[in-house]
Each structure stands twice: as structure tokens, then as C-alpha cells.
Design a protein around this motif. Structure first.
Motif, short mmCIF file in Angstrom:
data_model
loop_
_atom_site.label_atom_id
_atom_site.label_comp_id
_atom_site.label_asym_id
_atom_site.label_seq_id
_atom_site.Cartn_x
_atom_site.Cartn_y
_atom_site.Cartn_z
N THR A 269 0.84 -1.20 0.00
CA THR A 269 0.00 0.00 0.00
C THR A 269 0.88 1.25 0.00
O THR A 269 1.98 1.27 0.55
N ARG A 270 0.34 2.31 -0.62
CA ARG A 270 1.04 3.58 -0.65
C ARG A 270 0.04 4.71 -0.86
O ARG A 270 -0.83 4.61 -1.75
N GLY A 271 0.14 5.76 -0.07
CA GLY A 271 -0.67 6.95 -0.28
C GLY A 271 0.11 7.95 -1.12
O GLY A 271 1.27 8.25 -0.81
N VAL A 272 -0.50 8.46 -2.19
CA VAL A 272 0.19 9.38 -3.10
C VAL A 272 -0.77 10.47 -3.55
O VAL A 272 -1.99 10.38 -3.36
N LEU A 273 -0.20 11.48 -4.19
CA LEU A 273 -0.98 12.51 -4.87
C LEU A 273 -0.87 12.29 -6.36
O LEU A 273 0.23 12.26 -6.92
N LEU A 274 -1.99 12.13 -7.03
CA LEU A 274 -2.03 12.00 -8.48
C LEU A 274 -2.82 13.17 -9.03
O LEU A 274 -4.00 13.33 -8.72
N GLN A 275 -2.16 14.00 -9.81
CA GLN A 275 -2.78 15.23 -10.32
C GLN A 275 -3.41 16.02 -9.17
O GLN A 275 -4.53 16.50 -9.25
#
Length: 302
Positions: A269-275
């Protein structure tokens, strides 16, 4: 190893050379394993070893009037039961097509032969039945290896081991006892490709941003025709499978990754910002951790 709607993927010149080198005996065995998987009625007790954890289960698979039904019950630990019924035996899934090397060798796509090296050897006696051992060694770092002990008469998998790059066994499935119903699975004919959706998928998984994977390991194909905005996408190479989930978040979470492994299965799992949109990416499947990490890296909003 379940899979659904077929995609056609072009083969490279190297993959075609590898296909040509596939032992015809291996090709026939893979095809028999695929053809007979749904056509044979059997029941027995199986063991599942994952590291130091051992589970014992009772498994039954019955075929009647063109429909297959399965039931799996745990005999040790917490009581649990899984049932599946009414699945058409003439329903062809992508994993099955990938196994049918004798068919795909005639076209421009060769499936498993492009990503695994196969070796066929005499097998052990398992659950009172003679077997053939089929070893599938990965040609790249993106998947695990497999050793399958297949019943000599039906090509049913009697024992399956999944091993890592260092040859350590991650997971092992084996029949301790097995009873088969009379019948000739060779008479079965698979007639059409599967196109049904996952019946258990909840509605919230079907709604979300449109997204895609910018990278897939060679040999993997989508298992079904999920909507473009589905939060889940699943893939198989015929022997292994994985799913990628994208969950929209209301607020961003701290950067970082989480990894948990049980046997051959990893949950990454990974939390990211996409656009500039916060999302949680989860990769779940029978793949190395680095493959899961690269898949998470390749998620793109459309």
C-alpha cells in the motif's frame, strides 16, 4: 490462478523463439491442465503451507449438467467455508487460454512460454496417485517460480509449490487424500470466452476516477473487462495473478509504503498525490514486493 476475459498481446521476436523451443510434451500437459480443470469431479483433504503456518482443508469440486460447483472448508483453526456454484464448464478464462500453448503457438501470441522456462520430470506419488512434475522457472524478476505435480491421468494439480529467486519455498499446496468420480475429461470441449463480471464486486468499487497502469510485466493480461472508473483492476499470466486498487481519499496521508507478505501473496500500500488528488494505491497478489512497488509507481489518472 482464476482469470476471466481475454486480451490479445503482441509477441516479440524473442518470445516467438521461446515458443518454438517449448517441448511438445509440456505444451500438451499445459493444455490438458487447462481443459480438465473444470471438467473433473473430485474431493479430498488438502494442506496449505505458508512459512510456519499450516492449514488443513477439505475441498470438493463437482460437475453436473455443464455446471461446476466447489466447496472449501477449513478443518483446522477458525471455522470457515467458501462455496461457488453454477459456473459453466465451457467458460474459457484468460488464464486457461495462456495455458493452451498448442493453440497459441499457431498464432502470434505464445503466453506462458515467453515468460517461463519449463522442465518436465517424473513426479512423486501423491495422495495415492502417480504424477508428472512440471517446473516453471521465471525468465525475469517480476514473478515467482512454480513446481506443479500433475496427475498422470487427468493433469489435475496434486501439489503446487511457489518459490522465490533464492529457491526458497514460499507456499505449498498438496492433496493428502483424493477421490475422483468416474468419467473421461477428454470429451469436454471449451466453447467460449468468459465475459461475466465479478458477482461479488460492490458498487463503490465501480465508481472512482478513471485510471490506468503505465506498465505491466510481460505476459500479464487483464482478467476481466472492468469499467474504466472501477477501483480494481486484475491481471494474470496464467500461473500467477494480482489486483491493483485505487481508492480516492478526502485528505492526503503521510508519504510512505506498507508491505505485508503471507506466503507468496504480498499486500503493498502507498498513499500518493495523483494530479493533486490524494489516493491510496494497494497491490495484492502472488508477485515479488519489487513488482508490486513498480506497479504502484505506474498508476496514472486518465
Amino acid at each position: 490462478m482464476a482469470a476471466f476475459l481475454c486480451l490479445i498481446v503482441p509477441a516479440t521476436a524473442l518470445a516467438q523463439q521461446q515458443c518454438e523451443a517449448l517441448d511438445p510434451a509440456v505444451a500438451r500437459l499445459l493444455q490438458a491442465m487447462s481443459n480438465n480443470a473444470q471438467q473433473v469431479s473430485y474431493s479430498g483433504v488438502v494442506t496449505l503451507q505458508r512459512g510456519g503456518d499450516m492449514q488443513i482443508m477439505e475441498l470438493s469440486h463437482s460437475v453436473s449438467n455443464g455446471q461446476a460447483s466447489e466447496e472449501l472448508s477449513r478443518l483446522t483453526g477458525q471455522d470457515a467455508r467458501v462455496e461457488r456454484s453454477g459456473h459453466p464448464t465451457d467458460c474459457m478464462h484468460p488464464g486457461h487460454q495462456l495455458l493452451r500453448a498448442t493453440d497459441t503457438l499457431k498464432g502470434s501470441y505464445c503466453g506462458l512460454a515467453s515468460v517461463y522456462k519449463f522442465r518436465l520430470q517424473p513426479g512423486d506419488r501423491i495422495a495415492g496417485r502417480e504424477s508428472l512434475r512440471l517446473r516453471a522457472e521465471p525468465r525475469d524478476m517480476y514473478r515467482f517460480g512454480h513446481v506443479l505435480e500433475l496427475d498422470q491421468d487427468t493433469a489435475l494439480i496434486l501439489k503446487s509449490s511457489i518459490f522465490a529467486a533464492d529457491q526458497s519455498v514460499l507456499e505449498q499446496f498438496q492433496f493428502a487424500s483424493l477421490s475422483m468420480a468416474p468419467g473421461d475429461p477428454k470429451e469436454a470441449v471449451v466453447a467460449h470466452e468468459a465475459s461475466h463480471p465479478h458477482p461479488q464486486e460492490s458498487e463503490h468499487l465501480r465508481a472512482g476516477p478513471a485510471w490506468e497502469l503505465a506498465w505491466l510485466p510481460d505476459g500479464f493480461m487483464a482478467t476481466d473487462s472492468t469499467p474504466i472508473k472501477s477501483q480494481r483492476k486484475s491481471y494474470t499470466d496464467g500461473l500467477s495473478s494480482f489486483s491493483v486498487f485505487l481508492e480516492p481519499l478526502s485528505v492526503a496521508i503521510k508519504p510512505g509504503e506498507g508491505v505485508e507478505r503471507q506466503g507468496s501473496t504480498v499486500a503493498y500500500t502507498r498513499g500518493v498525490l495523483l494530479q493533486r488528488r490524494p489516493v491510496l494505491i494497494t497491490v495484492l497478489g502472488e508477485i515479488p514486493t519489487n513488482t508490486a512497488r513498480m506497479l504502484a509507481d505506474s498508476v496514472r489518472l486518465r
